[in-house]
Design a protein around this motif. Structure first.
Motif, mmCIF file in Angstrom:
data_model
loop_
_atom_site.group_PDB
_atom_site.id
_atom_site.type_symbol
_atom_site.label_atom_id
_atom_site.label_comp_id
_atom_site.label_asym_id
_atom_site.label_seq_id
_atom_site.Cartn_x
_atom_site.Cartn_y
_atom_site.Cartn_z
ATOM 1 N N ASN A 1 32.398 -41.198 -50.703
ATOM 2 C CA ASN A 1 32.918 -40.481 -49.544
ATOM 3 C C ASN A 1 31.730 -39.897 -48.796
ATOM 4 O O ASN A 1 30.621 -39.831 -49.324
ATOM 5 N N VAL A 2 31.979 -39.457 -47.560
ATOM 6 C CA VAL A 2 30.855 -38.983 -46.750
ATOM 7 C C VAL A 2 31.226 -37.692 -46.028
ATOM 8 O O VAL A 2 32.388 -37.472 -45.658
ATOM 9 N N MET A 3 30.246 -36.820 -45.896
ATOM 10 C CA MET A 3 30.451 -35.523 -45.230
ATOM 11 C C MET A 3 29.280 -35.231 -44.290
ATOM 12 O O MET A 3 28.157 -35.663 -44.553
ATOM 13 N N PHE A 4 29.581 -34.490 -43.233
ATOM 14 C CA PHE A 4 28.556 -34.132 -42.258
ATOM 15 C C PHE A 4 28.703 -32.659 -41.922
ATOM 16 O O PHE A 4 29.822 -32.156 -41.802
ATOM 17 N N GLN A 5 27.578 -31.989 -41.747
ATOM 18 C CA GLN A 5 27.654 -30.624 -41.221
ATOM 19 C C GLN A 5 27.208 -30.685 -39.762
ATOM 20 O O GLN A 5 26.068 -31.051 -39.463
ATOM 21 N N VAL A 6 28.159 -30.382 -38.880
ATOM 22 C CA VAL A 6 27.894 -30.438 -37.443
ATOM 23 C C VAL A 6 28.141 -29.037 -36.872
ATOM 24 O O VAL A 6 29.264 -28.536 -36.968
ATOM 25 N N ASP A 7 27.104 -28.447 -36.351
ATOM 26 C CA ASP A 7 27.254 -27.156 -35.678
ATOM 27 C C ASP A 7 27.928 -26.134 -36.597
ATOM 28 O O ASP A 7 28.816 -25.385 -36.163
ATOM 29 N N GLY A 8 27.545 -26.157 -37.861
ATOM 30 C CA GLY A 8 28.054 -25.161 -38.810
ATOM 31 C C GLY A 8 29.324 -25.536 -39.548
ATOM 32 O O GLY A 8 29.688 -24.895 -40.530
ATOM 33 N N THR A 9 30.010 -26.573 -39.063
ATOM 34 C CA THR A 9 31.274 -26.980 -39.705
ATOM 35 C C THR A 9 31.073 -28.279 -40.489
ATOM 36 O O THR A 9 30.432 -29.208 -39.998
ATOM 37 N N VAL A 10 31.613 -28.303 -41.697
ATOM 38 C CA VAL A 10 31.552 -29.547 -42.473
ATOM 39 C C VAL A 10 32.757 -30.411 -42.103
ATOM 40 O O VAL A 10 33.905 -29.947 -42.151
ATOM 41 N N ILE A 11 32.494 -31.645 -41.700
ATOM 42 C CA ILE A 11 33.573 -32.573 -41.375
ATOM 43 C C ILE A 11 33.504 -33.772 -42.307
ATOM 44 O O ILE A 11 32.427 -34.220 -42.702
ATOM 45 N N THR A 12 34.671 -34.277 -42.660
ATOM 46 C CA THR A 12 34.754 -35.442 -43.543
ATOM 47 C C THR A 12 35.987 -36.254 -43.143
ATOM 48 O O THR A 12 36.992 -35.672 -42.713
ATOM 49 N N SER B 1 36.180 -31.760 -54.859
ATOM 50 C CA SER B 1 35.467 -30.610 -55.434
ATOM 51 C C SER B 1 34.553 -29.966 -54.395
ATOM 52 O O SER B 1 34.451 -28.735 -54.319
ATOM 53 N N CYS B 2 33.891 -30.795 -53.589
ATOM 54 C CA CYS B 2 33.030 -30.261 -52.522
ATOM 55 C C CYS B 2 33.856 -29.431 -51.541
ATOM 56 O O CYS B 2 33.450 -28.322 -51.165
ATOM 57 N N LEU B 3 34.982 -29.963 -51.120
ATOM 58 C CA LEU B 3 35.817 -29.239 -50.149
ATOM 59 C C LEU B 3 36.290 -27.911 -50.725
ATOM 60 O O LEU B 3 36.293 -26.889 -50.036
ATOM 61 N N GLU B 4 36.656 -27.926 -52.013
ATOM 62 C CA GLU B 4 37.110 -26.684 -52.638
ATOM 63 C C GLU B 4 35.978 -25.661 -52.723
ATOM 64 O O GLU B 4 36.176 -24.472 -52.469
ATOM 65 N N LEU B 5 34.790 -26.146 -53.064
ATOM 66 C CA LEU B 5 33.633 -25.240 -53.121
ATOM 67 C C LEU B 5 33.311 -24.674 -51.738
ATOM 68 O O LEU B 5 33.117 -23.469 -51.578
ATOM 69 N N LEU B 6 33.250 -25.558 -50.744
ATOM 70 C CA LEU B 6 32.892 -25.124 -49.388
ATOM 71 C C LEU B 6 33.869 -24.081 -48.880
ATOM 72 O O LEU B 6 33.472 -23.061 -48.299
ATOM 73 N N LYS B 7 35.164 -24.304 -49.157
ATOM 74 C CA LYS B 7 36.171 -23.333 -48.711
ATOM 75 C C LYS B 7 35.978 -22.004 -49.422
ATOM 76 O O LYS B 7 36.070 -20.936 -48.812
ATOM 77 N N SER B 8 35.673 -22.085 -50.735
ATOM 78 C CA SER B 8 35.477 -20.840 -51.488
ATOM 79 C C SER B 8 34.229 -20.092 -51.004
ATOM 80 O O SER B 8 34.109 -18.884 -51.166
ATOM 81 N N ASP C 1 31.869 -21.892 -64.812
ATOM 82 C CA ASP C 1 32.856 -22.730 -64.132
ATOM 83 C C ASP C 1 34.092 -21.891 -63.833
ATOM 84 O O ASP C 1 35.031 -21.853 -64.625
ATOM 85 N N PRO C 2 34.073 -21.179 -62.696
ATOM 86 C CA PRO C 2 35.217 -20.306 -62.400
ATOM 87 C C PRO C 2 36.463 -21.089 -61.974
ATOM 88 O O PRO C 2 37.532 -20.519 -61.800
ATOM 89 N N TYR C 3 36.328 -22.387 -61.802
ATOM 90 C CA TYR C 3 37.442 -23.195 -61.260
ATOM 91 C C TYR C 3 38.257 -23.895 -62.349
ATOM 92 O O TYR C 3 39.268 -24.527 -62.072
ATOM 93 N N GLY C 4 37.776 -23.828 -63.578
ATOM 94 C CA GLY C 4 38.491 -24.505 -64.665
ATOM 95 C C GLY C 4 38.393 -26.023 -64.562
ATOM 96 O O GLY C 4 39.305 -26.741 -64.973
#
Lengths: 355, 355
Positions: free
Chosen positions: B236-247, B262-269, B346-349
């Motif tokens: 999968n691929v992700m980009f940070q554009v102008d402060g926002t991560v888009i995928t 897992s990345c999305l969950e971390l980024l949101k946290s 690992d706070p996420y279990g």
């Protein structure tokens, strides 16, 4: 012709009853094998007793489906001989499939030679009941014992043979089909023009759903616009509309069928107008409702010609030719099967005598 | 937890040097096998010595690629124990892949139990050098000895394990990628959201071409519009554009990656704005040329995070973050690998202790 070394099976298996043959379940005494290895190329072609192939659990084919196949038949002619139908076409298509899947191509003449020698050895297995034949399955798969995603460095090319019964043991009955509007079989840029395993794996769900709903097969739409007709089940498809035969053009997502090609060549030689072009489901159902869809049929190696009697799409339901096989459909079937089994002359040079 | 019977290998193979491990080439002493048969369901789960599986030449998987797989790892934690990362996610995705391919689903808890028991037995094979792990490959394939095109009535579910080296043995170096504009990996209505073999077979040609041209991988566009970005290579691929991560959003042709999730969950946290949406190549290259593309990375089980340093498309060429790994990319990598190897809490279990 190249001759490959033969290791004979210790005993011949009993032949199955030709009246109750099921497609692709019984196999002959021998198979052809040939190996590929980077640096050595294709080598060690040989005929050996038919039997299990030991497979590493990590073999690439089991994970990444780097695999292609072909299908053709050997026919018992009235003089007791055995003949093939356009085997070089299969060998050339196998080459094209290999190239798309990054499998090193096999010299087409080598493929034809291997088929010929194997069928000659197994000639007793070619049944002679009407409509029966010996189905021949050449296939190539990746054998690298490695889980990295890349082209394999080793492959096995195999040919196996299976006596098969008459496709229309109970007469040719037109089938019911419907337009599949959820699943997609192939898309331009993908592998639709090849005979690779992935195309077939992707098609199973739609076929199962069609059967559950009382249809024999699905009519596939293109994956981009979802409006152009591509194939029917695992066959090419043709329609006679207002005197002209139309069939989907080979856009990259449609298999270049050998029966398709033979039909087009026959139709042209008969002076029937033919068009290879994009065909929308809309156009087809409109023509049917206006009384202009005269005949419809699928083409493929297994059935040769499969007449379509009814079609469904988005609540629309049309009957083709009163649900009966049409005259042109019948003529194509009779001509191609006549040539294949050698009961009529072959002015096209399509048949190849094996023995 | 279900316990399966074990047939032990007569002797343990020598362990490879953990410093020179190559991905997916060395396998442990044992494997898990379980059979399916219509009427009996999944049965006879067992652990046996790793070794070749006898395969009928007509086995469906070799012809129609009815096959799916998963991939996950077991990690050696600082206390000497062994742990898995979100194995239930893999088991659930395997179920989803099976359903699309008409393979009878395996109870996800059974899958996790089988993985757990096998890894526990093979615990000595989990290497402890930094960055090394034991790669686990569950896979299912059709075994019917029949050439008819339909769902198989018999299957084998297998799990094999391979000790693998550090993905970034020489440090994380951002890679060069380019937008593939000929081949298509998957299309809506197809099998892109599954881990079926056919997806990978279709992708090999583009990857080979990319390598020939000095790129590490291709950026796949959608098969319908040929403008939306879907995946990079088999990640999968992700980009940070102008402060926002888009995928790319999960439209049906994109794999629902577990590292992606897992990345999305971390980024949101962490309070980083994230968007799952359609992303055009145009938008991305425009953002890069306007200096707004801050970071770019692939996500997957093998690499965890693979920073992208350069991208090419239709003659346009952009460098991301000066060709260096970005701060957010690095933080994601450190956090996920820290949790996986048990070097941070690992706070996420997400981790599951095996032994």
């Amino acid at each position: 012709m190249q001759e490959f070394p033969i290791t004979r099976a210790p005993a011949s298996k009993p032949k199955p009853d030709p009246k109750t043959l099921v497609f692709g379940k019984t196999f002959t005494d021998h198979m052809f094998l040939m190996n590929y290895e980077t640096g050595k190329g294709w080598h060690d072609g040989r005929i050996v007793p038919y039997g299990p192939i030991p497979m590493e659990p990590c073999a690439m084919v089991l994970h990444y489906a780097q695999e292609v196949f072909e299908g053709l038949k050997a026919y018992r002619s009235p003089d007791g001989g055995v003949q093939l139908f356009r085997p070089m076409e299969n060998a050339l298509r196998l080459k094209s499939s290999c190239e798309r899947l990054c499998i090193p191509a096999i010299d087409p003449q080598t493929v034809v030679d291997a088929i010929t020698q194997l069928v000659r050895l197994e000639a007793d297995w070619v049944p002679s009941e009407p409509g029966t034949s010996l189905y021949i399955r050449p296939f190539v798969f990746a054998t690298d014992p490695s889980l990295g995603v890349h082209a394999s460095h080793t492959y096995l090319f195999a040919i196996i043979c299976s006596p098969v019964g008459a496709y229309y043991a109970e007469g040719i009955n037109p089938v019911r089909i419907y337009v599949e509007d959820e699943d997609v079989r192939a898309v331009k840029g993908g592998t639709g023009f090849t005979k690779c395993g992935g195309n077939y794996a992707a098609s199973i769900r739609a076929s199962e759903r069609a059967e559950e709903q009382g249809y024999a097969q699905v009519l596939w739409l293109d994956g981009v616009h979802r409006k152009y007709i591509e194939e029917v089940g695992s066959m090419n498809v043709m329609f006679q509309v207002d005197g002209t035969v139309i069939t989907p053009t080979l856009t990259g997502s449609v298999l270049p069928g050998i029966t398709r090609k033979s039909c087009l060549e026959l139709l042209k030689s008969w002076g029937v107008p033919c068009e290879e072009r994009l065909i929308t489901a809309q156009e087809l159902f409109d023509a049917a409702e206006a009384g202009k869809l005269e005949e419809a049929w699928g083409t493929g190696t297994a059935a040769v010609i499969s007449p379509i009697g009814e079609m469904g799409w988005e609540g629309r339901h049309v009957v083709v030719n009163g649900g009966e096989i049409g005259a042109l459909t019948h003529k194509l079937y009779d001509t191609i099967t006549g040539i294949q089994w050698g009961t009529i002359p072959d002015p096209y040079g399509w048949t190849v005598k094996v023995c």
